[in-house]
Scaffold this motif. Structure first.
Motif: not given
Length: 107
Positions: A42-43, A46, A49-50
């Motif tokens: 998931y890194i 994420s 997305s950030a």
């Protein structure tokens, strides 16, 4: 070629390459538990997305949800293509083309 330039390039190489190489080299020989592997998957999502959400949804540190928000409108077909194709190149091309076309229409 200048000696300081070569030293600078080698230093930049070490500073950027070593932190990427050491975890791969060290962790490739270790069997990680499955929950850590699933967590690490998931890194990239994420981090992406950030990086993208502030660009898409903010303008001048304020929420900007409007039909005049070119980034928001261009992200819709881009997300649809990314979801449908599951590839990297197609959404990038669609995003660029969408941004150009929408900016010509709105401006």
């Amino acid at each position: 070629m200048d000696k300081n330039f070569v030293i600078s390039v080698l230093g930049m190489f070490l500073v950027t390459y070593v932190p990427r190489f050491l975890p791969v080299f060290g962790l490739s020989r270790v069997e990680m538990p499955s929950f850590i592997k699933s967590f690490l998957e998931y890194i990239p999502v994420s981090v992406l997305s950030a990086l993208l959400f502030p660009t898409i949804f903010l303008k001048g540190n304020h929420l900007f949800i409007s039909y005049k928000n070119i980034f928001l409108i261009a992200s819709i077909p881009t997300l649809l293509v990314a979801y449908k194709s599951r590839k990297l190149f197609s959404p990038v091309i669609v995003g660029i083309i969408s941004y150009i076309l929408i900016s010509l229409v709105i401006n």
